[in-house]
Design a protein around this motif. Structure first.
Motif, PDB file in Angstrom:
ATOM      1  N   MET A   1      -4.790   0.478   1.114  1.00 62.52           N
ATOM      2  CA  MET A   1      -3.550   0.275   0.391  1.00 62.52           C
ATOM      3  C   MET A   1      -2.659  -0.652   1.220  1.00 62.52           C
ATOM      4  N   HIS A   2      -2.531  -1.907   0.782  1.00 62.03           N
ATOM      5  CA  HIS A   2      -1.746  -2.867   1.555  1.00 62.03           C
ATOM      6  C   HIS A   2      -0.248  -2.649   1.396  1.00 62.03           C
ATOM      7  N   GLU A   3       0.170  -1.795   0.459  1.00 66.14           N
ATOM      8  CA  GLU A   3       1.582  -1.485   0.309  1.00 66.14           C
ATOM      9  C   GLU A   3       2.146  -0.848   1.575  1.00 66.14           C
ATOM     10  N   MET A   4       1.324  -0.098   2.313  1.00 64.71           N
ATOM     11  CA  MET A   4       1.793   0.530   3.547  1.00 64.71           C
ATOM     12  C   MET A   4       2.121  -0.529   4.595  1.00 64.71           C
ATOM     13  N   SER A   5       1.274  -1.547   4.729  1.00 69.36           N
ATOM     14  CA  SER A   5       1.568  -2.591   5.711  1.00 69.36           C
ATOM     15  C   SER A   5       2.791  -3.409   5.293  1.00 69.36           C
ATOM     16  N   ILE A   6       2.970  -3.607   3.991  1.00 69.13           N
ATOM     17  CA  ILE A   6       4.155  -4.302   3.495  1.00 69.13           C
ATOM     18  C   ILE A   6       5.395  -3.472   3.800  1.00 69.13           C
ATOM     19  N   ALA A   7       5.352  -2.180   3.482  1.00 73.66           N
ATOM     20  CA  ALA A   7       6.490  -1.297   3.736  1.00 73.66           C
ATOM     21  C   ALA A   7       6.832  -1.247   5.214  1.00 73.66           C
ATOM     22  N   ALA A   8       5.815  -1.169   6.064  1.00 76.36           N
ATOM     23  CA  ALA A   8       6.057  -1.123   7.512  1.00 76.36           C
ATOM     24  C   ALA A   8       6.724  -2.399   7.993  1.00 76.36           C
ATOM     25  N   ALA A   9       6.305  -3.536   7.477  1.00 73.42           N
ATOM     26  CA  ALA A   9       6.911  -4.811   7.869  1.00 73.42           C
ATOM     27  C   ALA A   9       8.358  -4.897   7.396  1.00 73.42           C
ATOM     28  N   VAL A  10       8.621  -4.429   6.181  1.00 75.85           N
ATOM     29  CA  VAL A  10       9.991  -4.432   5.653  1.00 75.85           C
ATOM     30  C   VAL A  10      10.884  -3.544   6.511  1.00 75.85           C
ATOM     31  N   VAL A  11      10.423  -2.346   6.801  1.00 79.64           N
ATOM     32  CA  VAL A  11      11.206  -1.407   7.612  1.00 79.64           C
ATOM     33  C   VAL A  11      11.472  -1.999   8.991  1.00 79.64           C
ATOM     34  N   GLU A  12      10.466  -2.609   9.592  1.00 80.99           N
ATOM     35  CA  GLU A  12      10.637  -3.210  10.918  1.00 80.99           C
ATOM     36  C   GLU A  12      11.692  -4.317  10.903  1.00 80.99           C
ATOM     37  N   GLN A  13      11.633  -5.190   9.904  1.00 80.72           N
ATOM     38  CA  GLN A  13      12.588  -6.299   9.823  1.00 80.72           C
ATOM     39  C   GLN A  13      14.004  -5.808   9.550  1.00 80.72           C
ATOM     40  N   LEU A  31      14.388  -5.648  -2.482  1.00 80.70           N
ATOM     41  CA  LEU A  31      13.235  -6.539  -2.406  1.00 80.70           C
ATOM     42  C   LEU A  31      13.035  -7.243  -3.734  1.00 80.70           C
ATOM     43  N   GLN A  32      12.575  -8.485  -3.667  1.00 86.27           N
ATOM     44  CA  GLN A  32      12.070  -9.175  -4.849  1.00 86.27           C
ATOM     45  C   GLN A  32      10.556  -9.068  -4.786  1.00 86.27           C
ATOM     46  N   VAL A  33       9.963  -8.638  -5.891  1.00 86.77           N
ATOM     47  CA  VAL A  33       8.511  -8.496  -5.957  1.00 86.77           C
ATOM     48  C   VAL A  33       8.030  -9.192  -7.232  1.00 86.77           C
ATOM     49  N   GLY A  34       7.261 -10.242  -7.050  1.00 88.05           N
ATOM     50  CA  GLY A  34       6.704 -10.961  -8.192  1.00 88.05           C
ATOM     51  C   GLY A  34       5.630 -10.140  -8.876  1.00 88.05           C
ATOM     52  N   GLU A  35       5.553 -10.287 -10.201  1.00 86.81           N
ATOM     53  CA  GLU A  35       4.565  -9.484 -10.936  1.00 86.81           C
ATOM     54  C   GLU A  35       3.132  -9.882 -10.611  1.00 86.81           C
ATOM     55  N   LEU A  36       2.935 -11.026  -9.954  1.00 84.80           N
ATOM     56  CA  LEU A  36       1.595 -11.439  -9.532  1.00 84.80           C
ATOM     57  C   LEU A  36       1.363 -11.223  -8.037  1.00 84.80           C
ATOM     58  N   ALA A  37       2.281 -10.529  -7.369  1.00 84.84           N
ATOM     59  CA  ALA A  37       2.169 -10.314  -5.922  1.00 84.84           C
ATOM     60  C   ALA A  37       1.104  -9.278  -5.560  1.00 84.84           C
ATOM     61  N   GLY A  38       0.592  -8.577  -6.546  1.00 89.37           N
ATOM     62  CA  GLY A  38      -0.455  -7.587  -6.271  1.00 89.37           C
ATOM     63  C   GLY A  38       0.075  -6.325  -5.622  1.00 89.37           C
ATOM     64  N   VAL A  39       1.330  -5.994  -5.905  1.00 89.23           N
ATOM     65  CA  VAL A  39       1.961  -4.809  -5.321  1.00 89.23           C
ATOM     66  C   VAL A  39       2.181  -3.770  -6.411  1.00 89.23           C
ATOM     67  N   VAL A  40       1.782  -2.550  -6.145  1.00 89.21           N
ATOM     68  CA  VAL A  40       2.014  -1.439  -7.064  1.00 89.21           C
ATOM     69  C   VAL A  40       3.352  -0.808  -6.664  1.00 89.21           C
ATOM     70  N   PRO A  41       4.372  -0.916  -7.520  1.00 86.17           N
ATOM     71  CA  PRO A  41       5.712  -0.440  -7.142  1.00 86.17           C
ATOM     72  C   PRO A  41       5.760   1.013  -6.675  1.00 86.17           C
ATOM     73  N   GLU A  42       5.041   1.904  -7.341  1.00 83.21           N
ATOM     74  CA  GLU A  42       5.046   3.322  -6.961  1.00 83.21           C
ATOM     75  C   GLU A  42       4.439   3.510  -5.570  1.00 83.21           C
ATOM     76  N   ALA A  43       3.369   2.786  -5.291  1.00 84.39           N
ATOM     77  CA  ALA A  43       2.729   2.875  -3.972  1.00 84.39           C
ATOM     78  C   ALA A  43       3.639   2.300  -2.892  1.00 84.39           C
ATOM     79  N   LEU A  44       4.351   1.235  -3.226  1.00 83.70           N
ATOM     80  CA  LEU A  44       5.284   0.642  -2.260  1.00 83.70           C
ATOM     81  C   LEU A  44       6.423   1.607  -1.964  1.00 83.70           C
ATOM     82  N   PHE A  46       6.427   4.890  -2.201  1.00 83.29           N
ATOM     83  CA  PHE A  46       5.883   5.996  -1.411  1.00 83.29           C
ATOM     84  C   PHE A  46       5.668   5.568   0.041  1.00 83.29           C
ATOM     85  N   SER A  47       5.088   4.406   0.227  1.00 87.15           N
ATOM     86  CA  SER A  47       4.818   3.882   1.568  1.00 87.15           C
ATOM     87  C   SER A  47       6.112   3.596   2.319  1.00 87.15           C
ATOM     88  N   PHE A  48       7.121   3.086   1.613  1.00 89.03           N
ATOM     89  CA  PHE A  48       8.417   2.794   2.228  1.00 89.03           C
ATOM     90  C   PHE A  48       9.028   4.070   2.787  1.00 89.03           C
TER      91      PHE A  48
END
Length: 123
Positions: A1-13, A31-44, A46-48
């Protein structure tokens, strides 16, 4: 689940920016999240929440703004909403020669801490 690495990077910044401004707690992160970014909002979301644990960002509200995908035909200059699943065929001339104008965004557009907002712009 790449949402966890995205969330971790956001939190760090955001945590780094908050520390640099002497903030004790972050209230909101936008956050701005494009509909083609391949991110599942619910997973993001949760990971955040998990990534925030024991940081200055703990308890912050995550606000995601969806950016709709739009394309433009390089042949006839027609613009259209790409939709999901993505349709990258020009609705006017039916070619596949297109430029994707929006929909891949994934960026921090704002953070609010203590009693004042501070915006962290990503280029």
């Amino acid at each position: 689940m790449h949402e966890m690495s995205i969330a971790a990077a956001v939190v760090e910044q955001v945590a780094q920016a908050a520390r640099e401004h002497g903030a004790g707690a972050v209230r909101r992160v936008r956050l701005q999240v494009g509909e083609l970014a391949g991110v599942v909002p619910e997973a993001l979301a949760f990971s955040f929440e998990l990534a925030c644990t024991d940081t200055v960002v703990a308890g912050a509200e995550l606000i995601t703004e969806t950016v709709r995908a739009r394309a433009r035909c390089t042949g006839c200059d027609t613009e259209w909403a790409v939709g999901m699943p993505p349709d990258l065929t020009c609705p006017r001339c039916t070619t596949g020669q297109v430029d994707l104008l929006s929909g891949r965004e994934l960026q921090i557009i704002g953070a609010e801490w203590d009693d004042h907002p501070a915006y962290v712009q990503e280029g």
